[in-house]
Scaffold this motif. Structure first.
Motif, PDB file in Angstrom:
ATOM      1  N   VAL A 249      30.419  -4.191 -27.619  1.00 30.94           N
ATOM      2  CA  VAL A 249      30.308  -2.628 -27.574  1.00 30.94           C
ATOM      3  C   VAL A 249      30.938  -2.149 -26.195  1.00 30.94           C
ATOM      4  O   VAL A 249      30.820  -3.231 -25.284  1.00 30.94           O
ATOM      5  CB  VAL A 249      28.931  -2.054 -27.902  1.00 30.94           C
ATOM      6  CG1 VAL A 249      28.409  -2.476 -29.443  1.00 30.94           C
ATOM      7  CG2 VAL A 249      27.965  -2.476 -26.892  1.00 30.94           C
ATOM      8  N   GLN A 250      30.934  -0.832 -26.235  1.00 37.34           N
ATOM      9  CA  GLN A 250      31.287  -0.296 -24.841  1.00 37.34           C
ATOM     10  C   GLN A 250      30.351   0.688 -24.268  1.00 37.34           C
ATOM     11  O   GLN A 250      29.563   1.343 -25.098  1.00 37.34           O
ATOM     12  CB  GLN A 250      32.595   0.741 -25.065  1.00 37.34           C
ATOM     13  CG  GLN A 250      33.964  -0.008 -25.187  1.00 37.34           C
ATOM     14  CD  GLN A 250      34.906   0.938 -25.546  1.00 37.34           C
ATOM     15  OE1 GLN A 250      34.977   2.023 -24.914  1.00 37.34           O
ATOM     16  NE2 GLN A 250      35.983   0.745 -26.202  1.00 37.34           N
ATOM     17  N   GLY A 251      30.034   0.356 -23.216  1.00 32.10           N
ATOM     18  CA  GLY A 251      28.918   1.193 -22.371  1.00 32.10           C
ATOM     19  C   GLY A 251      29.706   2.033 -21.423  1.00 32.10           C
ATOM     20  O   GLY A 251      30.927   2.518 -21.644  1.00 32.10           O
ATOM     21  N   GLN A 252      29.088   2.547 -20.320  1.00 33.33           N
ATOM     22  CA  GLN A 252      29.764   3.185 -19.439  1.00 33.33           C
ATOM     23  C   GLN A 252      30.780   2.812 -18.706  1.00 33.33           C
ATOM     24  O   GLN A 252      31.001   1.512 -18.473  1.00 33.33           O
ATOM     25  CB  GLN A 252      28.426   3.528 -18.367  1.00 33.33           C
ATOM     26  CG  GLN A 252      28.731   4.763 -17.587  1.00 33.33           C
ATOM     27  CD  GLN A 252      27.249   5.203 -16.920  1.00 33.33           C
ATOM     28  OE1 GLN A 252      26.294   4.476 -16.938  1.00 33.33           O
ATOM     29  NE2 GLN A 252      27.105   6.106 -16.194  1.00 33.33           N
ATOM     30  N   ASN A 253      31.695   3.678 -18.381  1.00 33.22           N
ATOM     31  CA  ASN A 253      33.092   3.360 -17.503  1.00 33.22           C
ATOM     32  C   ASN A 253      33.933   2.282 -18.401  1.00 33.22           C
ATOM     33  O   ASN A 253      34.562   1.326 -17.826  1.00 33.22           O
ATOM     34  CB  ASN A 253      32.926   2.883 -16.388  1.00 33.22           C
ATOM     35  CG  ASN A 253      32.071   3.773 -15.306  1.00 33.22           C
ATOM     36  OD1 ASN A 253      32.306   5.001 -15.577  1.00 33.22           O
ATOM     37  ND2 ASN A 253      31.048   3.352 -14.718  1.00 33.22           N
ATOM     38  N   TYR A 257      30.070  -5.210 -23.550  1.00 34.76           N
ATOM     39  CA  TYR A 257      28.908  -5.800 -23.476  1.00 34.76           C
ATOM     40  C   TYR A 257      28.694  -6.686 -24.712  1.00 34.76           C
ATOM     41  O   TYR A 257      29.348  -6.002 -25.690  1.00 34.76           O
ATOM     42  CB  TYR A 257      27.496  -5.056 -23.432  1.00 34.76           C
ATOM     43  CG  TYR A 257      27.426  -4.165 -22.184  1.00 34.76           C
ATOM     44  CD1 TYR A 257      26.687  -4.858 -21.107  1.00 34.76           C
ATOM     45  CD2 TYR A 257      28.129  -3.211 -21.915  1.00 34.76           C
ATOM     46  CE1 TYR A 257      26.627  -4.096 -19.733  1.00 34.76           C
ATOM     47  CE2 TYR A 257      27.869  -2.425 -20.625  1.00 34.76           C
ATOM     48  CZ  TYR A 257      27.206  -3.023 -19.753  1.00 34.76           C
ATOM     49  OH  TYR A 257      26.965  -2.261 -18.510  1.00 34.76           O
ATOM     50  N   LEU A 258      28.426  -7.791 -24.933  1.00 34.39           N
ATOM     51  CA  LEU A 258      28.372  -8.553 -26.101  1.00 34.39           C
ATOM     52  C   LEU A 258      26.889  -8.472 -26.406  1.00 34.39           C
ATOM     53  O   LEU A 258      25.820  -9.127 -25.589  1.00 34.39           O
ATOM     54  CB  LEU A 258      28.504  -9.924 -25.880  1.00 34.39           C
ATOM     55  CG  LEU A 258      28.472 -10.743 -27.301  1.00 34.39           C
ATOM     56  CD1 LEU A 258      29.984 -10.126 -28.124  1.00 34.39           C
ATOM     57  CD2 LEU A 258      28.937 -12.086 -26.944  1.00 34.39           C
ATOM     58  N   ILE A 276      30.924 -16.963 -22.528  1.00 37.43           N
ATOM     59  CA  ILE A 276      30.990 -15.426 -22.878  1.00 37.43           C
ATOM     60  C   ILE A 276      30.872 -14.559 -21.631  1.00 37.43           C
ATOM     61  O   ILE A 276      31.764 -13.573 -21.455  1.00 37.43           O
ATOM     62  CB  ILE A 276      29.579 -15.199 -23.783  1.00 37.43           C
ATOM     63  CG1 ILE A 276      29.692 -16.135 -25.051  1.00 37.43           C
ATOM     64  CG2 ILE A 276      29.410 -13.702 -23.786  1.00 37.43           C
ATOM     65  CD1 ILE A 276      28.208 -16.007 -25.718  1.00 37.43           C
ATOM     66  N   GLU A 277      30.190 -14.986 -20.646  1.00 33.20           N
ATOM     67  CA  GLU A 277      30.027 -13.871 -19.401  1.00 33.20           C
ATOM     68  C   GLU A 277      31.229 -14.140 -18.752  1.00 33.20           C
ATOM     69  O   GLU A 277      31.484 -13.128 -17.686  1.00 33.20           O
ATOM     70  CB  GLU A 277      28.958 -14.195 -18.717  1.00 33.20           C
ATOM     71  CG  GLU A 277      27.551 -14.107 -19.363  1.00 33.20           C
ATOM     72  CD  GLU A 277      26.494 -14.192 -18.494  1.00 33.20           C
ATOM     73  OE1 GLU A 277      26.273 -15.233 -17.622  1.00 33.20           O
ATOM     74  OE2 GLU A 277      25.285 -13.580 -18.679  1.00 33.20           O
ATOM     75  N   SER A 278      32.061 -14.844 -18.802  1.00 28.93           N
ATOM     76  CA  SER A 278      33.726 -14.828 -18.207  1.00 28.93           C
ATOM     77  C   SER A 278      34.377 -13.638 -18.859  1.00 28.93           C
ATOM     78  O   SER A 278      35.378 -13.175 -18.104  1.00 28.93           O
ATOM     79  CB  SER A 278      34.338 -16.198 -18.477  1.00 28.93           C
ATOM     80  OG  SER A 278      34.540 -16.511 -19.819  1.00 28.93           O
ATOM     81  N   PHE A 279      33.824 -13.310 -19.972  1.00 30.56           N
ATOM     82  CA  PHE A 279      34.582 -11.996 -20.613  1.00 30.56           C
ATOM     83  C   PHE A 279      33.841 -10.586 -20.377  1.00 30.56           C
ATOM     84  O   PHE A 279      34.445  -9.634 -20.217  1.00 30.56           O
ATOM     85  CB  PHE A 279      34.716 -12.234 -22.029  1.00 30.56           C
ATOM     86  CG  PHE A 279      35.820 -13.208 -22.430  1.00 30.56           C
ATOM     87  CD1 PHE A 279      37.282 -13.324 -22.519  1.00 30.56           C
ATOM     88  CD2 PHE A 279      35.104 -14.624 -22.704  1.00 30.56           C
ATOM     89  CE1 PHE A 279      37.984 -14.080 -22.619  1.00 30.56           C
ATOM     90  CE2 PHE A 279      36.122 -15.693 -23.228  1.00 30.56           C
ATOM     91  CZ  PHE A 279      37.516 -15.378 -23.080  1.00 30.56           C
ATOM     92  N   CYS A 280      32.863 -10.902 -20.504  1.00 28.71           N
ATOM     93  CA  CYS A 280      31.591  -9.436 -20.437  1.00 28.71           C
ATOM     94  C   CYS A 280      30.214  -9.781 -20.404  1.00 28.71           C
ATOM     95  O   CYS A 280      29.913 -11.135 -20.574  1.00 28.71           O
ATOM     96  CB  CYS A 280      31.918  -8.710 -21.640  1.00 28.71           C
ATOM     97  SG  CYS A 280      31.208  -9.249 -23.153  1.00 28.71           S
ATOM     98  N   PRO A 281      29.530  -8.864 -19.667  1.00 25.49           N
ATOM     99  CA  PRO A 281      28.069  -9.314 -19.649  1.00 25.49           C
ATOM    100  C   PRO A 281      27.284  -9.383 -21.075  1.00 25.49           C
ATOM    101  O   PRO A 281      27.746  -8.802 -22.222  1.00 25.49           O
ATOM    102  CB  PRO A 281      27.626  -8.113 -18.852  1.00 25.49           C
ATOM    103  CG  PRO A 281      28.540  -7.370 -18.261  1.00 25.49           C
ATOM    104  CD  PRO A 281      29.606  -7.714 -19.232  1.00 25.49           C
ATOM    105  N   ILE A 282      26.250 -10.140 -21.152  1.00 26.48           N
ATOM    106  CA  ILE A 282      25.253 -10.063 -22.481  1.00 26.48           C
ATOM    107  C   ILE A 282      24.332  -9.170 -22.226  1.00 26.48           C
ATOM    108  O   ILE A 282      23.619  -8.860 -21.214  1.00 26.48           O
ATOM    109  CB  ILE A 282      25.023 -11.434 -22.540  1.00 26.48           C
ATOM    110  CG1 ILE A 282      26.208 -12.524 -23.022  1.00 26.48           C
ATOM    111  CG2 ILE A 282      23.775 -11.369 -23.812  1.00 26.48           C
ATOM    112  CD1 ILE A 282      25.679 -13.843 -22.868  1.00 26.48           C
TER     113      ILE A 282
END
Length: 310
Positions: A249-253, A257-258, A276-282
């Motif tokens: 999903v998309q959060g702020q800015n 996030y996964l 996973i975290e190389s792409f986005c935070p969990i």
């Protein structure tokens, strides 16, 4: 065509319990030896904490309450009855369990319109229930919105012909396979595609071990690789901890996030987490009661809203 959205519809439960009608082919469900009222209270607490975590990172969560007069124990999983699309289309889906059909509520669609979203067209597949044919929304369908592909693991809740019809209506290329899990000493079809597979913008988390047919497994892998997606493979044991039931999903800015449950996160290896975290935070949240009784997890609780603004 975005793959992720920052707006999620969630339904807060009032009668959550183990649904006896879905337990016949959802092998993730288990009975908790506590009263239904206590189960529902625990589920509400888990739901509220989950919503708070999503909102804290800037995800817009539209919460609609379930209705007491409806006996809908699985209403917490709205992504099975509805999907919302970028062009203003809304799809309504046929549900396997009779007591889940009351989850489809016009007032929920009205609420989105009141929140400023535009609904131009409703594509209603629900008459298929009369023929005993089912396709349970983005539980059955995994949509790669960027590459216009739809993945579907066939089961009693995901009919191939209806899936193809959906793909024709929404202009997606169908990728069909069957995914299995071991129940006792048998290999039985997994009830929903989204418990064994998660599609994010640049990667896919998938239980390849559940696709017993080698040519089907190769076809799924080839399709993902052709679109440049990194494949993060999980084991069947991890899948049973809902490590496939995740949503980006998309959060702020526009930060991605996964989202997953605490059980899913705890089942992952350090290497998988790093990947996973190389792409986005969990973002993880404890959903123990909901997972145990409902047989669904974080992804099932979030209906993504891609509708245009009015």
């Amino acid at each position: 065509m975005p793959q992720t959205t920052n707006t999620i519809l969630m339904i807060r439960p009032v009668h959550f319990r183990m649904n006896e009608q879905t337990a016949v082919n959802n092998y993730f469900q288990e009975d908790l030896d506590i009263k239904n009222a206590e189960i529902n209270l625990k589920a509400q607490q888990e739901f509220d904490a989950f919503v708070d975590k999503l909102r804290a990172v800037g995800v817009t969560v539209i919460v609609e309450n379930d209705k007491k007069e409806l006996d809908t124990p699985d209403s917490i999983f709205p992504n099975n009855w509805v999907s919302f699309h970028e062009n203003g289309d809304v799809a309504l889906y046929p549900m396997f369990a009779e007591n889940r059909r009351a989850e489809r509520r016009e007032d929920v669609l009205n609420r989105l319109e009141e929140a400023g979203f535009r609904i131009d067209n409703i594509i209603d597949y629900t008459s298929a229930e009369n023929e005993g044919v089912f396709l349970e929304g983005t539980g059955s369908l995994l949509l790669d919105r960027i590459n216009k592909k739809a993945y579907c693991a066939l089961s009693a809740r995901a009919d191939e012909e209806l899936f193809i019809e959906f793909c024709e209506d929404f202009d997606y290329a169908p990728i069909v396979f069957t995914a299995y899990q071991t129940v006792g000493d048998k290999r039985l079809p997994i009830y929903h595609t989204n418990v064994m597979m998660c599609l994010a913008e640049k990667f896919a988390v998938i239980c390849l071990d559940s696709i017993d047919n080698k040519s089907e497994r190769k076809q799924v892998m080839a399709s993902l690789k052709a679109d440049g997606k990194t494949i993060i493979a999980i084991t069947e044991a991890q899948m049973h901890q809902f490590a496939g039931n995740m949503l980006q999903v998309q959060g702020q800015n526009n930060q991605r996030y996964l989202v997953m449950s605490q059980a899913a996160y705890d089942s992952l290896t350090a290497a998988q987490i790093a990947q996973i975290e190389s792409f986005c935070p969990i973002l993880s949240s404890s959903l123990e009661t909901i997972e145990t009784c409902g047989g669904g997890s974080a992804r099932c609780m979030m209906a993504e809203v891609f509708l245009p603004r009015a």
